[in-house]
Design a protein around this motif. Structure first.
Motif, short mmCIF file in Angstrom:
data_model
loop_
_atom_site.label_atom_id
_atom_site.label_comp_id
_atom_site.label_asym_id
_atom_site.label_seq_id
_atom_site.Cartn_x
_atom_site.Cartn_y
_atom_site.Cartn_z
N GLY A 122 38.30 36.42 51.73
CA GLY A 122 39.60 37.09 51.66
C GLY A 122 40.19 37.26 50.29
N ARG A 123 39.53 36.72 49.26
CA ARG A 123 40.06 36.87 47.89
C ARG A 123 39.04 37.59 47.02
N LEU A 124 39.59 38.26 46.00
CA LEU A 124 38.73 38.84 44.99
C LEU A 124 38.34 37.71 44.04
N VAL A 125 37.04 37.54 43.76
CA VAL A 125 36.63 36.44 42.87
C VAL A 125 36.03 36.93 41.56
N GLU A 126 35.57 38.16 41.51
CA GLU A 126 35.06 38.69 40.24
C GLU A 126 35.19 40.20 40.24
N ASP A 127 35.51 40.75 39.07
CA ASP A 127 35.67 42.20 38.88
C ASP A 127 35.04 42.51 37.53
N ALA A 128 33.94 43.25 37.55
CA ALA A 128 33.24 43.50 36.28
C ALA A 128 32.48 44.81 36.33
N ALA A 129 32.18 45.36 35.15
CA ALA A 129 31.31 46.53 35.07
C ALA A 129 29.94 46.13 35.61
N VAL A 130 29.27 47.07 36.26
CA VAL A 130 28.04 46.72 36.97
C VAL A 130 26.98 46.16 36.01
N ASP A 131 26.83 46.75 34.82
CA ASP A 131 25.81 46.27 33.89
C ASP A 131 26.11 44.83 33.45
N ALA A 132 27.38 44.58 33.13
CA ALA A 132 27.78 43.23 32.68
C ALA A 132 27.57 42.22 33.80
N LEU A 133 27.89 42.62 35.01
CA LEU A 133 27.76 41.70 36.14
C LEU A 133 26.30 41.34 36.41
N PHE A 134 25.43 42.35 36.36
CA PHE A 134 24.02 42.06 36.61
C PHE A 134 23.39 41.29 35.45
N GLU A 150 42.85 23.06 44.16
CA GLU A 150 43.61 24.15 43.53
C GLU A 150 42.90 25.48 43.67
N VAL A 151 43.65 26.47 44.15
CA VAL A 151 43.08 27.82 44.23
C VAL A 151 42.98 28.37 42.80
N PRO A 152 41.79 28.77 42.36
CA PRO A 152 41.69 29.29 40.99
C PRO A 152 42.38 30.65 40.86
N ALA A 153 43.14 30.81 39.79
CA ALA A 153 43.80 32.10 39.55
C ALA A 153 42.79 33.09 38.99
N MET A 154 43.05 34.36 39.23
CA MET A 154 42.22 35.40 38.63
C MET A 154 42.60 35.52 37.16
N ARG A 155 41.61 35.38 36.25
CA ARG A 155 41.90 35.46 34.82
C ARG A 155 40.99 36.49 34.15
N SER A 156 41.47 37.02 33.04
CA SER A 156 40.72 38.07 32.33
C SER A 156 39.84 37.48 31.24
N PHE A 157 38.65 38.02 31.13
CA PHE A 157 37.70 37.67 30.06
C PHE A 157 37.24 39.00 29.49
N GLY A 158 38.00 39.51 28.53
CA GLY A 158 37.70 40.85 28.06
C GLY A 158 37.93 41.84 29.18
N MET A 159 36.90 42.61 29.49
CA MET A 159 37.03 43.64 30.52
C MET A 159 36.66 43.11 31.91
N ARG A 160 36.47 41.80 32.02
CA ARG A 160 36.06 41.23 33.30
C ARG A 160 37.17 40.31 33.80
N ARG A 161 37.27 40.20 35.12
CA ARG A 161 38.21 39.24 35.71
C ARG A 161 37.41 38.29 36.61
N VAL A 162 37.78 37.03 36.56
CA VAL A 162 37.06 36.02 37.35
C VAL A 162 38.06 35.00 37.88
N ALA A 163 37.89 34.59 39.13
CA ALA A 163 38.72 33.53 39.70
C ALA A 163 37.84 32.30 39.91
N CYS A 164 37.74 31.48 38.87
CA CYS A 164 36.96 30.25 38.94
C CYS A 164 37.49 29.30 37.89
#
Ligand code: SF4
Length: 340
Positions: free
Chosen positions: A244-256, A314-328
């Motif tokens: 139910g939560r978004l845990v990662e948001d990244a460009a496809v190349d960076a994610l792979f 603790e629920v990890p907050a979504m945080r930005s790492f450059g152009m990527r977002r991660v909740a961990c």
């Protein structure tokens, strides 16, 4: 590596003129008071015009529920947050206004063509329906149906308008479903597992077709899938959902190249790649839990090899790492040394 809050995705960095869709703090729950189940919690993302985004996750992660909520297709769930299509909040529209958005603003191609299509209605009538419901004269709607079916590679479309679903192959049925979703010329297409029931060869044909149409029409596509191979061959950006939560948001190349979130890492380790032996494939350990039994803290912690005591509480907050977002909680360590 830069870490900052609030979370920023590539789409969010784009100017408002370019932003087509902005989903803010979307939460969805079902069930009567006292027995409410939270299916989706605080999902935020944006899409720019012409962008192809894949929404991925295991069954029950909330990806289809999220997509259906954008169009308010289900009457029962309580939906909170904002869904802005070109700045207009769809959750604030009345039902008549919303009917105008379905098909023309956002088109949806449903998952199972056999269920999405009516077996006793000729396919031409079904494809025309979104236009007829908008008051387009039948002759004009019929002509558009022929054009869009032809665009989708249905040969002899004019002669096939009177045919029924059972007369079409799986791949052709999927093209008819896409024709229904595209006939009113939406700006955004949501395609829910459009290739799941198809064999690999037909699957690639449908993806190539979708690719061509998206390019030609400058169409934004939100592709819902659990198949990372489909993601790799179609999407520009990936949104990963877990419980139910978004845990990662990244460009496809960076994610792979380097998934940060341990769940995303698990998804990628489970797919065959040319640079990896089959015996190196590893399934994500454990099973997803239903939303009614979601664990405390990070919902992935019972399955996560890197979980700490903090993860369980603790629920990890979504945080930005450059152009990527991660909740961990451990995203810095996981991304350490990798370009962001
Ligand atoms: Fe694993 Fe903890 Fe990160 Fe969740 S927050 S993915 S449990 S390391």
């Amino acid at each position: 590596m830069s870490v900052g809050v609030p979370a920023v995705s590539p789409a969010m960095l784009a100017s408002d003129v370019q932003t087509l869709l902005r989903v803010e703090d979307l939460s969805i729950r079902v069930g009567p008071p006292g027995r409410r189940v939270q299916l989706v919690l605080g999902v935020d993302f944006s899409m720019v015009r012409g962008e192809r985004v894949a929404l991925v996750g295991e069954s029950g992660s909330g990806k289809s529920v999220t997509a259906r909520a954008l169009l308010r297709l289900d009457a029962r769930p309580a939906i909170e947050g904002r869904v802005l299509l070109q700045g207009r909040d769809l959750l604030a529209l009345n039902e008549r206004e919303m009917a105008g958005v379905r098909g023309a603003g956002i088109g949806m191609a449903f998952q199972d063509a056999m269920t999405a299509l009516d077996p006793i209605m000729p396919i031409g009538k079904q494809v025309m329906e979104p236009l007829v419901l908008r008051g387009v004269p039948a002759a004009q709607a019929r002509q558009r149906a022929i054009e869009v079916l032809t665009e989708l590679g249905v040969a002899h479309a004019q002669e096939r308008l009177g045919a029924y679903v059972h007369e079409f192959s799986g791949g052709m049925r999927q093209r008819v479903v896409l024709a229904m979703a595209l006939i009113a010329q939406p700006q955004l297409l949501i395609a829910d597992e459009p290739t799941t029931a198809l064999d690999v060869r037909i699957q690639q044909q449908v993806l190539n077709l979708l690719d061509e149409i998206a390019e030609r029409r400058k169409l934004s596509v939100l592709l819902i899938t659990h198949d990372m191979g489909v993601v790799a061959s179609f999407a520009e950006r990936v949104l990963v959902m877990y419980s139910g939560r978004l845990v990662e948001d990244a460009a496809v190349d960076a994610l792979f190249a380097q998934p940060f979130h341990p769940y995303t890492q698990g998804l990628l380790q489970a797919i065959p790649r040319v640079d990896r032996n089959l015996d190196q494939l590893v399934a994500v350990p454990g099973l997803p839990v239903p939303p009614s039994a979601r664990p405390s803290g990070c919902a992935f912690h019972p399955r996560c090899p890197l979980a700490t005591a903090q993860c369980a509480s603790e629920v990890p907050a979504m945080r930005s790492f450059g152009m990527r977002r991660v909740a961990c909680h451990r995203a810095e360590e996981l991304g350490a040394g990798h370009a962001v």
